[in-house]
Structures are given as C-alpha cells and as structure tokens.
Design an enzyme around this catalytic site. Sequence first.
Site, PDB file in Angstrom:
ATOM      1  N   ASP A   1       9.243  -7.230  -0.852  1.00 28.65           N
ATOM      2  CA  ASP A   1       8.038  -7.540  -1.421  1.00 28.65           C
ATOM      3  C   ASP A   1       7.855  -6.390  -2.496  1.00 28.65           C
ATOM      4  O   ASP A   1       9.043  -5.859  -2.898  1.00 28.65           O
ATOM      5  CB  ASP A   1       7.493  -5.530  -0.448  1.00 28.65           C
ATOM      6  CG  ASP A   1       7.158  -6.782   1.642  1.00 28.65           C
ATOM      7  OD1 ASP A   1       7.523  -8.324   1.105  1.00 28.65           O
ATOM      8  OD2 ASP A   1       6.741  -6.430   2.098  1.00 28.65           O
TER       9      ASP A   1
ATOM     10  N   ASP B   1       5.610  -9.788   9.844  1.00 29.17           N
ATOM     11  CA  ASP B   1       7.179 -10.376   9.405  1.00 29.17           C
ATOM     12  C   ASP B   1       8.567 -10.741  10.578  1.00 29.17           C
ATOM     13  O   ASP B   1       9.371 -10.640   9.807  1.00 29.17           O
ATOM     14  CB  ASP B   1       7.253  -9.094   7.798  1.00 29.17           C
ATOM     15  CG  ASP B   1       5.946  -9.507   7.067  1.00 29.17           C
ATOM     16  OD1 ASP B   1       5.765 -10.969   7.242  1.00 29.17           O
ATOM     17  OD2 ASP B   1       5.789  -8.374   6.297  1.00 29.17           O
TER      18      ASP B   1
ATOM     19  N   ASP C   1       7.344  -5.739   6.819  1.00 25.85           N
ATOM     20  CA  ASP C   1       5.957  -4.413   6.985  1.00 25.85           C
ATOM     21  C   ASP C   1       5.426  -5.014   8.055  1.00 25.85           C
ATOM     22  O   ASP C   1       5.512  -3.989   9.394  1.00 25.85           O
ATOM     23  CB  ASP C   1       5.712  -3.555   6.541  1.00 25.85           C
ATOM     24  CG  ASP C   1       4.773  -4.441   5.096  1.00 25.85           C
ATOM     25  OD1 ASP C   1       4.797  -5.660   5.605  1.00 25.85           O
ATOM     26  OD2 ASP C   1       4.854  -3.894   3.831  1.00 25.85           O
TER      27      ASP C   1
HETATM   28  P1  ATP Z   1       3.116  -7.569  -0.329  1.00 28.34           P
HETATM   29  O1  ATP Z   1       3.553  -5.494  -0.153  1.00 28.34           O
HETATM   30  O2  ATP Z   1       3.682  -8.406   0.185  1.00 28.34           O
HETATM   31  O3  ATP Z   1       3.158  -7.314  -2.087  1.00 28.34           O
HETATM   32  P2  ATP Z   1       0.864  -7.237  -1.576  1.00 28.34           P
HETATM   33  O4  ATP Z   1       0.121  -5.937  -0.713  1.00 28.34           O
HETATM   34  O5  ATP Z   1       1.158  -7.511  -3.151  1.00 28.34           O
HETATM   35  O6  ATP Z   1       1.866  -7.823  -0.995  1.00 28.34           O
HETATM   36  P3  ATP Z   1      -1.307  -8.110   0.403  1.00 28.34           P
HETATM   37  O7  ATP Z   1      -1.453  -6.983   0.987  1.00 28.34           O
HETATM   38  O8  ATP Z   1      -0.871  -9.629   1.725  1.00 28.34           O
HETATM   39  O9  ATP Z   1      -0.409  -7.989  -0.551  1.00 28.34           O
HETATM   40  O10 ATP Z   1      -2.825  -8.320  -0.486  1.00 28.34           O
HETATM   41  C1  ATP Z   1      -2.980  -9.488  -0.952  1.00 28.34           C
HETATM   42  C2  ATP Z   1      -4.253  -9.350  -1.217  1.00 28.34           C
HETATM   43  O11 ATP Z   1      -5.331  -9.292  -0.553  1.00 28.34           O
HETATM   44  C3  ATP Z   1      -4.216  -8.354  -2.436  1.00 28.34           C
HETATM   45  O12 ATP Z   1      -4.221  -8.945  -4.144  1.00 28.34           O
HETATM   46  C4  ATP Z   1      -6.002  -8.330  -2.281  1.00 28.34           C
HETATM   47  O13 ATP Z   1      -6.836  -9.265  -3.442  1.00 28.34           O
HETATM   48  C5  ATP Z   1      -6.287  -7.800  -1.091  1.00 28.34           C
HETATM   49  N1  ATP Z   1      -6.067  -6.638  -0.729  1.00 28.34           N
HETATM   50  C6  ATP Z   1      -5.292  -6.252  -0.203  1.00 28.34           C
HETATM   51  N2  ATP Z   1      -5.461  -5.123   0.306  1.00 28.34           N
HETATM   52  C7  ATP Z   1      -6.803  -5.118   1.437  1.00 28.34           C
HETATM   53  C8  ATP Z   1      -7.794  -4.577   2.125  1.00 28.34           C
HETATM   54  N3  ATP Z   1      -7.267  -3.315   1.965  1.00 28.34           N
HETATM   55  N4  ATP Z   1      -9.148  -5.311   2.168  1.00 28.34           N
HETATM   56  C9  ATP Z   1      -9.333  -6.040   1.259  1.00 28.34           C
HETATM   57  N5  ATP Z   1      -8.150  -7.241   0.932  1.00 28.34           N
HETATM   58  C10 ATP Z   1      -7.047  -6.668   0.251  1.00 28.34           C
END
Ligand code: ATP
Length: 920
Positions: A353, A651, A647
């Site tokens: 991740d 998953d 996480d």
């Molecule tokens: P990983 O931990 O697998 O790298 P990530 O944290 O980068 O994943 P996600 O958490 O799935 O990815 O987030 C993907 C997208 O969703 C982000 O680029 C953002 O635009 C949006 N996003 C993330 N967190 C939130 C939230 N709490 N509320 C709304 N949109 C969110």
Amino acid sequence: MIATDEKRKLYDTIDEKIETLLQMKPDEASRLSAHEVIRRVYTDPKLGLSWKEADERIKLYGFNEFSVTEQQSLWQKYIEQFKNPLILLLLGSSFVSICMQQFDDAISIAVAIIIVVSVAFIQEYRSEKSLEELNKLVPPTCHCLREGNVQTFLARNLVPGDIVLLTMGDRVPADLRLIDAIDLSIDESSFTGETEPSVKTSQQIPASKSNGIESKKNIAFMGTLVRCGHGRGVVIGTGEFSEFGSVYKMMAAEESPKTPLQKSMDSLGKQLSMYSFAIIFFIMALGWFQGRHILEMFNIGVSLAVAAIPEGLPIVVTVTLALGVMRMAKRKAIVKKLPTVETLGCVNVICSDKTGTLTKNEMTVTSLITSELYQAEFTGVGYDAKGHCMLLDEGKDYKQQMDSIKLVLEVGCVCNNADIIEGQLRGQPTEGALITAALKVNLSDVREKYIRLQEYPFSSEQKIMAVRCLVRSQMNEERFFVKGAIEKVLNYCTHYSSNKELVPINLDRKSQYIKEAQFMGRKGLRVLAMAYGSKLEEMVFVGMVGMLDPPRPGTAESVRTLHGSGIKIKMLTGDSEETACAIAARLGLYAYGSTAVSGDEIDNMSEEALILKLPNVSVFYRVGPRHKLKIVKALQSSGCVVGMTGDGVNDGVALKKADIGIAMGKVGTDVCKEAADMILIDDDFYTIMGAIEEGKGIFYNIRNFVTFQLSTSIAALSLIAFATMIKIPNPLNAMQILWINIIMDGPPAQSLGVEPVDHDVLKQPPRNVKEPMITKDLIFNVLLSAGIIISGTLFIFKTEMSDNMVTPRDTTMTFTCFVFFDMFNSLSCRSQIKSVFTIGLLSNKPFLFSVIGSIIGQMLVIYAPPLQKIFVTEALTLQDLLFLTAISSSVFIVSELKKFVYRQALKRQKRKEVYQNDFV
Ligand code: ATP
C-alpha cells in the site's frame, strides 16, 4: 483467575445481582428485551460501568480470557522423556551392567541418561514456552464505554455489564447482547461454517425462534468478526463463560500444524535414524563376530544410537524458529505462524500500500484550487493550526477569493469525522488535514451550522464520502456535502460555483478541473475534490485540495536494498496515477521502462493479459480490494511468491490468498489482522524489509546447525564403524560418546541457531520455495568436515596406540581430539560463506559461552578425579592439549580456505554478470 467453584461460593455470599449475572447465557439474553438485559446486569447503556465497579467485577469473574489448564505436570513431562526407545535401551544396558556387577559402568550410564534426558526436557520446555509466548504477541483490544467515555483497552479487561462499541472490521471481544445494530452484519463462519455474514438486530427474539446460533440475531458472539455496519452491545459473558469458551479452549489446546521445515526435519531425522540403526547393527554384529565382549559392543551400540541419531533436530528447529519470531516482534513485525518465517526468505514480490506504509500518512493541505480556479497555498505542517493561507492570484478580489477558498474547506470540514483536540488528531489524517487547513483560515466552528442526518461512509471502492445535513438556520433545508476522488465527485456535479453563482458544468470545464488535479498529482500531492448541493444527483463543484504526505524516512533505501536482492516491489494505491507515480518515482519504484495500471484497466483485463503485463508494472493506481485479489492471483500464477499488505475489511481475502499477508498494526482492522500472516506494528515498509532479513537469517542459522549436527553425527558413527572394520579397539567408550552427544545436541548447537542476522543475507536472492534444506553444497560441507574429523581422530588414536594396547591415555587423547574437532567445526559452521573473522569471533555471545562451557566441561572430564573414573580418562599435559588443538584446528582451516575459494568464485561470477549486462 478464580476457579469456578470458588466463584460460586463467593456468589452465594454476595447478593443476588451476581447470581443473575452468572446465569446470563445467550439463549436467555436473546429472549429478553435489551432494556431488561441492561437492568439485569446493572449497567447504564449511556455511561457504561464505572472503573471501580469494573475492577470489582474482574475480581469476581476473572479476566476475559481462557486458561488452558496444563494437562501434564512438569514431572510427568520429565518422566515422559524416558519413554524414548533409545533411553530405554540405555537403561537396559545399565541394568545389564548391574547384573554383571560392573557397578562403575552402571552408574556412569545412569548419570549420562539423566544428563541426556534433562537436555531433551529443557529443550522441549523452552520450545513450548516460546510457542506460548507467540500467542500473546497480538492481544485483542476493544472499544468500551466506561464512565461515559469511549475507551480502548485490552479485551481481557472486559467484564459482564460493560457496554462495547462495534465497528466494521472489529473482532467481537466478548458475548454481547446487542442494544444498537446499524446495518450490522457479523461473520460467524468460524463457528457456524456459514460464509454469508449474519445480519444483526437489537430486537428481542421470541423463544420459539431462538434455537441455534444462527437464530440469535441479537447476540454478537465472542471471536466473530464485524463485516459491515456498527453497533453497541452489553457484555453478557466473558472468557470461559462465553458461548464459545469451550470451543476456544479446544482450539487453544490444539497443537498448531508443523511447518514444512519442521516436517522435513522430522523426515530427515527418521531417515538418519534408519541409516544409523543399520550401521550400528552392522558395527555390533561385526564386533561380536570378531569376538569382542558382547556387553561392551552393546553399550557402544546403544550410546552410538543415542549420539548419532539427531533426535533433537526437529525440536531445535522449533526453538530457533520461535526465538526468531520473538526477535522479529522486537523489530515490530509480528509473525502469527511459524511457517511464515520460512516463506519470508522466498518472497520475490512485495505488493505494498502507499499511504501509511511507503508514506507517513501525515497529511497536510498545501495547495487549494477553487472552482473559479483561484489558487492558494498553505504553510505549516501537521495538525497544528500554525500556518497561513497565501493567495497566488494577487490581482483578484481578495474577499471573493477567500470566500471561495472557505467554501471548499467548509465542505471538507462538514463532510468529515475527524477532530483536532489540543493539536492531537482523532480520526483519519486525510480528514484531519482538512480541519487544520480550515483553522488556518479561521473556520473553526463551521460544523455548528449543520445537523448531520446521514452519512455515506468513505470506502476504498467508492472513493468518496458524503453526508446529508439540515441547515440549522433554515431547519427545513437539507444539504448534501461530498468529498473524494475528483473523477468520482465530478460524476455527481451538474454545476460549479463561480463567486456564489451556480454555473452549469460542461465537459470542457470538467476536463480543465481534471487537468488541474493531475498537475497537483504530479507534484506528489493527494487530491480531494469537494461539492455540495440539495440533491446528490445535482451537486455543485466548489474546488479541490492537494495534500502532502511525505515518504517515510528510510523507505527509499529499503526499496533499493530489496531491489538489489531481486525482490520486486509494486505500489498499490487508491490514489490517482499522477500522485502514485510521483511518489513511486521519489522512492525509486517507478523508473524508466516501468508502467502504471489502473483498477479499471485490471477489471477489463483477463488474468492471462494481466500476467503478461505484470513484469513491467510497478504502480497500480485507483485500485481497491477486489483488484488486489486479482493481482495476487496473477502474480502467483506467474510463479511469484507474494507478500501483500492490507488494512481494510475487504483486504482480508487478498491477504489470505497472498503467500504472506501483511496487516497494518495501527490502522488495520481486526478482520485483516485475522486474515494476515504477519502484522506490522508501525505500518512501516522498512519493517517488512527487517522481517525478510530476519526470516532469511533464521533459515541460514537452521542450516548452519543442521550442518554441524550432521557432521558430528556422521563422524562419530563412521569413526566407530571404521575402527571395527579395520579391527582396532574402539577409540571412544560409551560414556565418551554420550558426552559428545550432549555437545552435539546441546548448547553449542543451539547457540548456532541464535547467530545474529548477517545483514548481507538481504543481498542474496530469494530462496526457491521448492529448494530443499539439504542441498548438495550442504552435503559436501558435511562430508568434508566429517572426513577431516574422522581422519584426525583416527590418526591420533593410531599414533597413541603404537603399543597395540588401549590405555586410558589413548582414549583420552582420541576423545579430547574429537571434542576439540567438534568445537572448531561448530566455529566454522557459524557461516557458510563468510569467514569467522569477518562476522566477528565474539559476535555471538551465547555461542562463545557455550563453547567456553564445553571446553571447561572437557577439562573437568580429563582432570577431575571422580569424572576421570566415570569417563575412564587420564590427565593430559599442556603439550598434549596444544598438539590436539593444532590437529583439530585443521577442520577450521580447511573450511576457511573453502569459504575463501567460494567467495572468490562468487566475485568472479558477479563481475562477469556486470560485464555481460554492460555489454548488452
Ligand atoms: P493505499 O493506502 O492503498 O495507498 P490510499 O489511501 O492512497 O490507498 P484510498 O484511501 O483508497 O487510497 O483513497 C483513494 C482516494 O479516495 C484518494 O485519492 C482521495 O481522493 C479519496 N479519499 C481518501 N480518503 C478519503 C476520505 N476520507 N473521504 C473522501 N475521500 C477520500
């Protein structure tokens, strides 16, 4: 923990409240209303128990855990060791000695038996204790209401009457009667075998319908997993009183299956036993045929059997694995099952991740673009409101710009579950960053303007979050607020805001916003877009923010080291292509020739097509749990051994499928921790590298002591066999052989297993999973060392025995020579490639102490009169000892020379490879 009977006595003397509590079984609780259950367990659903009351209840009910009662006492376990057929044979030979009135022999053998049995017992005890410790490495926690506050503490401290909060991904910490269940489904498959989660309710269930576990819809059973939704329940049963206490006890008492390595050691042990028995039988028969004393041959045969058969091998493997796992825990990687340690050295692809593992997951809003394309930048880091908002378009109306910026952050704050209290974040970093940015423009109480009616939670599949609110000042006006990935948010937008006017949004405008988001992404920022509106289908786009999430320190180096050892690393993220590639490039993951593939592309690809594409892909963006599973499967089909991080609740499947499922300790849900093989306490990628290093190190250590044990065992056997064949008297007597056994199975061998990990193991390529531990190289090393030991010992024996009479001096010289050989051999077995002088003579303290201890023991055997009698030895001169040291060091010198030649060959091969690569 108080025994049940004692408790009952206590209850009889206390009041009726305790009696009722004890009786609360799921059957009964499910038929009663939640209100009635709460009344019966004397608790308050809004405040929970007080700490004082909880302490009192703990005294009565004990901790919420299972005590697996020891079935066997230590003595019984000790006596158990005597049931080994070889020990029985030794006992038999001591009995025969008594009958023949050879009391000295009988006592000597009895002493030897006690020592051999004690060594085996201590080893087994250590192995059991370290395995027990493993189970305590991940203590479950719970969220519980105490004195009106939600507290997170160890689930073992729960008592009947506690109010427990459940959320998606939690493991139910005790038997609960649910008092709230919002979209709550619980996976009870571990007990019912039913894979479909059970939908829960807080309603009372009539007696006629509440038969069987599946029908108890208002009970959350301990050990089951919350798949979706959230809820609240009152504890009605803890520890052994819980419905599945008995099942748990059975499970805890169940021996965990053996690891492939342990199994192969078992079968190696069996094979060696068979060969040894055949050789021993041959030696005894030949000796008897040659007219040697039958009792002497019997004693020698049995002692040889004890010494040569490596019965301690599987158990030393277990101890080494378990101790290694404890060491890994100190390096913040918790390995749940022993086989994982072996697989770690074979992993050749890691799918990691991004957020939180490769990066710090410490978000700071640094850029903002409004729907009017006003741009601003924010200073300051972390969740501290110190910092400013700087407008980049100075020529434009300041107030208009600030109003638009505030509108973006207002949406971000309302559609948000985080809080910042005294500079501390409670909630998700992404949401915390939005609140901090709002504080920097003095928007502190913006949430007060609305009453939240409904939340559509963020999920990594949907990639947006939305809330439905009432505007406080106009109580009948409902408003939606949405934040999330830009392309998802734009899908809901029909308008954009232009200085408080609503303008219809067209494709051009949308693609302009997407371009701005890509521009932000290329700087490595995580982009979140915001919109509001009175209907979800008709939202107004207000702008977007870019968040900085710096890479974790040390990650780039870890990536480089792992790459260097042939392990491929693939970044999997929900973020956009630009953000993902920018971060990946910074970490050295995304270089020339790499490609990035999106979740949507994966959806449209067959497994075969994905397999073909995989080798060059280093970034997977906008992916969710479903894609992770497809990626793992494709990688495995192309022959890779995959480590996969995760996480979220969803998953779990991919983690289970991966060869090593890695769960995040901090942000990971209980569900994914349950499915994983390894848990990273600090969520850090660096820890994965540490775990791989330890895993490889443990495997090499095991190989080292196997080499040592095998060479000693083969040398001892062959020595006696040779002597019998060439018709010379036995160079070692029974007691001496048993002493050698103690050294072979005992401390020096075990301390080879705790050799500090050589950091260079990381540079070695992943091991082939199919490669057996006993390789040709290992057999060569074993035979070489055994050959030198046999030749040296026979040489000493022959020279000493020039008068053709075997005197105690002759056997003492031969015996001491063998022991010295063994010490030098163990020294060279500390590494298969490196010189002992490179790894440091003093770097393995336990080894140092055990070798010193063995030498002192040997000196006592030679010089202490009572031991001289038992071992039939004689004092040697200093010259003798120096001479023996010189002879026995040959095994060490030859091994060092062989390692040198090997290292040179390795270097030449590397140079050749570099030259060939350059040429290509
Ligand atoms: P990983 O931990 O697998 O790298 P990530 O944290 O980068 O994943 P996600 O958490 O799935 O990815 O987030 C993907 C997208 O969703 C982000 O680029 C953002 O635009 C949006 N996003 C993330 N967190 C939130 C939230 N709490 N509320 C709304 N949109 C969110």
